[in-house]
Design a protein around this motif. Sequence first.
Motif, PDB file in Angstrom:
ATOM      1  N   SER A 138     -66.945 -78.411  39.097  1.00 12.62           N
ATOM      2  CA  SER A 138     -67.902 -77.385  38.702  1.00 12.62           C
ATOM      3  C   SER A 138     -69.132 -78.022  38.054  1.00 12.62           C
ATOM      4  N   ALA A 139     -70.265 -77.363  38.193  1.00 11.68           N
ATOM      5  CA  ALA A 139     -71.514 -77.843  37.613  1.00 11.68           C
ATOM      6  C   ALA A 139     -72.460 -76.663  37.463  1.00 11.68           C
ATOM      7  N   ASP A 140     -73.501 -76.865  36.666  1.00  9.41           N
ATOM      8  CA  ASP A 140     -74.491 -75.810  36.450  1.00  9.41           C
ATOM      9  C   ASP A 140     -75.605 -75.857  37.488  1.00  9.41           C
ATOM     10  N   ILE A 141     -75.934 -77.069  37.913  1.00  4.88           N
ATOM     11  CA  ILE A 141     -77.082 -77.255  38.797  1.00  4.88           C
ATOM     12  C   ILE A 141     -76.822 -78.455  39.705  1.00  4.88           C
ATOM     13  N   ALA A 142     -77.465 -78.471  40.868  1.00  6.62           N
ATOM     14  CA  ALA A 142     -77.266 -79.578  41.812  1.00  6.62           C
ATOM     15  C   ALA A 142     -78.596 -80.039  42.384  1.00  6.62           C
ATOM     16  N   ILE A 143     -78.689 -81.347  42.613  1.00  2.00           N
ATOM     17  CA  ILE A 143     -79.801 -81.951  43.339  1.00  2.00           C
ATOM     18  C   ILE A 143     -79.268 -82.314  44.719  1.00  2.00           C
ATOM     19  N   ILE A 144     -79.966 -81.882  45.767  1.00  2.00           N
ATOM     20  CA  ILE A 144     -79.491 -82.100  47.134  1.00  2.00           C
ATOM     21  C   ILE A 144     -80.606 -82.725  47.972  1.00  2.00           C
ATOM     22  N   HIS A 145     -80.294 -83.822  48.657  1.00  4.34           N
ATOM     23  CA  HIS A 145     -81.314 -84.472  49.481  1.00  4.34           C
ATOM     24  C   HIS A 145     -80.673 -85.255  50.620  1.00  4.34           C
ATOM     25  N   GLY A 146     -81.356 -85.255  51.769  1.00  4.15           N
ATOM     26  CA  GLY A 146     -80.931 -86.075  52.895  1.00  4.15           C
ATOM     27  C   GLY A 146     -79.683 -85.584  53.587  1.00  4.15           C
ATOM     28  N   ILE A 147     -79.508 -84.258  53.644  1.00  4.85           N
ATOM     29  CA  ILE A 147     -78.315 -83.655  54.229  1.00  4.85           C
ATOM     30  C   ILE A 147     -78.680 -82.925  55.529  1.00  4.85           C
ATOM     31  N   HIS A 148     -77.825 -83.003  56.520  1.00  2.00           N
ATOM     32  CA  HIS A 148     -78.041 -82.316  57.795  1.00  2.00           C
ATOM     33  C   HIS A 148     -78.289 -80.834  57.559  1.00  2.00           C
ATOM     34  N   GLN A 149     -79.233 -80.246  58.322  1.00  2.00           N
ATOM     35  CA  GLN A 149     -79.638 -78.864  58.068  1.00  2.00           C
ATOM     36  C   GLN A 149     -78.496 -77.854  58.208  1.00  2.00           C
ATOM     37  N   ASP A 150     -77.571 -78.084  59.116  1.00  2.00           N
ATOM     38  CA  ASP A 150     -76.455 -77.146  59.267  1.00  2.00           C
ATOM     39  C   ASP A 150     -75.548 -77.166  58.033  1.00  2.00           C
ATOM     40  N   ILE A 151     -75.375 -78.330  57.454  1.00  2.00           N
ATOM     41  CA  ILE A 151     -74.587 -78.439  56.222  1.00  2.00           C
ATOM     42  C   ILE A 151     -75.360 -77.834  55.054  1.00  2.00           C
ATOM     43  N   LEU A 152     -76.670 -78.035  55.040  1.00  2.00           N
ATOM     44  CA  LEU A 152     -77.513 -77.456  53.980  1.00  2.00           C
ATOM     45  C   LEU A 152     -77.369 -75.937  53.912  1.00  2.00           C
ATOM     46  N   LEU A 153     -77.300 -75.309  55.071  1.00  2.00           N
ATOM     47  CA  LEU A 153     -77.207 -73.848  55.122  1.00  2.00           C
ATOM     48  C   LEU A 153     -75.828 -73.351  54.689  1.00  2.00           C
ATOM     49  N   GLU A 154     -74.842 -74.207  54.752  1.00  2.00           N
ATOM     50  CA  GLU A 154     -73.480 -73.831  54.361  1.00  2.00           C
ATOM     51  C   GLU A 154     -73.204 -74.136  52.890  1.00  2.00           C
ATOM     52  N   LEU A 155     -73.863 -75.151  52.348  1.00  2.00           N
ATOM     53  CA  LEU A 155     -73.593 -75.611  50.995  1.00  2.00           C
ATOM     54  C   LEU A 155     -73.721 -74.532  49.902  1.00  2.00           C
ATOM     55  N   PRO A 156     -74.764 -73.705  49.912  1.00  2.00           N
ATOM     56  CA  PRO A 156     -74.898 -72.721  48.820  1.00  2.00           C
ATOM     57  C   PRO A 156     -73.665 -71.843  48.621  1.00  2.00           C
ATOM     58  N   TYR A 157     -73.017 -71.452  49.711  1.00  2.00           N
ATOM     59  CA  TYR A 157     -71.831 -70.600  49.594  1.00  2.00           C
ATOM     60  C   TYR A 157     -70.706 -71.348  48.867  1.00  2.00           C
ATOM     61  N   LYS A 158     -70.525 -72.620  49.218  1.00  2.00           N
ATOM     62  CA  LYS A 158     -69.493 -73.439  48.590  1.00  2.00           C
ATOM     63  C   LYS A 158     -69.829 -73.689  47.120  1.00  2.00           C
ATOM     64  N   LYS A 166     -72.727 -88.946  55.054  1.00  2.00           N
ATOM     65  CA  LYS A 166     -73.236 -89.858  56.069  1.00  2.00           C
ATOM     66  C   LYS A 166     -74.690 -89.497  56.365  1.00  2.00           C
ATOM     67  N   SER A 167     -75.434 -90.425  56.905  1.00  2.00           N
ATOM     68  CA  SER A 167     -76.833 -90.167  57.230  1.00  2.00           C
ATOM     69  C   SER A 167     -76.946 -89.035  58.246  1.00  2.00           C
ATOM     70  N   ILE A 168     -78.061 -88.349  58.225  1.00  2.00           N
ATOM     71  CA  ILE A 168     -78.287 -87.242  59.156  1.00  2.00           C
ATOM     72  C   ILE A 168     -78.164 -87.721  60.605  1.00  2.00           C
ATOM     73  N   GLU A 169     -78.628 -88.935  60.870  1.00  2.00           N
ATOM     74  CA  GLU A 169     -78.621 -89.479  62.229  1.00  2.00           C
ATOM     75  C   GLU A 169     -77.202 -89.689  62.771  1.00  2.00           C
ATOM     76  N   SER A 170     -76.234 -89.819  61.880  1.00  2.00           N
ATOM     77  CA  SER A 170     -74.865 -90.061  62.322  1.00  2.00           C
ATOM     78  C   SER A 170     -74.153 -88.779  62.770  1.00  2.00           C
ATOM     79  N   PHE A 171     -74.793 -87.622  62.517  1.00  2.00           N
ATOM     80  CA  PHE A 171     -74.231 -86.349  62.950  1.00  2.00           C
ATOM     81  C   PHE A 171     -74.856 -85.931  64.277  1.00  2.00           C
ATOM     82  N   PRO A 172     -74.196 -85.063  65.033  1.00  2.00           N
ATOM     83  CA  PRO A 172     -74.832 -84.510  66.238  1.00  2.00           C
ATOM     84  C   PRO A 172     -76.008 -83.617  65.842  1.00  2.00           C
ATOM     85  N   LEU A 173     -76.855 -83.303  66.787  1.00  2.00           N
ATOM     86  CA  LEU A 173     -78.024 -82.474  66.505  1.00  2.00           C
ATOM     87  C   LEU A 173     -77.611 -81.128  65.910  1.00  2.00           C
TER      88      LEU A 173
END
Length: 251
Positions: free
Chosen positions: A75-95, A53-60
Amino acid sequence: MNLLIIYGSNFGERIVGNLLNYKDFCTSCISCIDCRYGKYDYSKNITSVIRFKSIESFPLFIENPEEHIPKDIPSADIAIIHGIHQDILLELPYKLKDIGIKGLIFPIEDPHDISLGLKKQIETICKGLNIETSFPKPFCSLTSSKGVIKEFIDEFKIGMPIVKIKTMKDIIVRVSVDQSAPCGSTWFVARKLEGVRLNKDEIRGIISEAHHSYPCTASMDRDIELGDTILHKAGYIIREAVEAEFGYKTE
């Protein structure tokens, strides 16, 4: 090489469309001559496309960002990531580390995409996980001399534009695209240059007009780090790619 694309904005649609290279993706020319169709299709390399969902649809602030990340990501070798809420961005690398990701590309097309502070946080996390990172601003500035991100550029042929130009009697008769801007604009610029006289000012004018006519994904908001707009930076990049082929000194 397998690619994962995670996005939350229309920018992601342009990247996916360019990589799939499906019919009618590019509608910039009034009369289409199929200059790019059939030349490539990376659909078999893309393991998954995940739209948030768009960043605006999430709480601050998101209290439990891991709850918003899909549990079963291929599974994948590499990922392109854009337009994601910053809190999710910080969690994504671990996943993503758990599914075998070796490199993450975070395109910056707008000054508000990723702050310098957030970028440093992501870099620190990924360094600890032994994941390569790149934050190209704009995406068409992407380069790398080693590692999985270089492998990505070499295989998917996107990043810093590379063109080859054939001339005859002071006329550009053929422009081939060896590496395209991720949004696909290089193909449109290449076609517009064919038939143009070998005049530096005229060539620059054609490049500028074509680049602005194509739906470039970069923002016109001024970026403090660049001291200019990201859109203008993208325009300089394609101009430099063409002038490098001619041996011109870019001013």
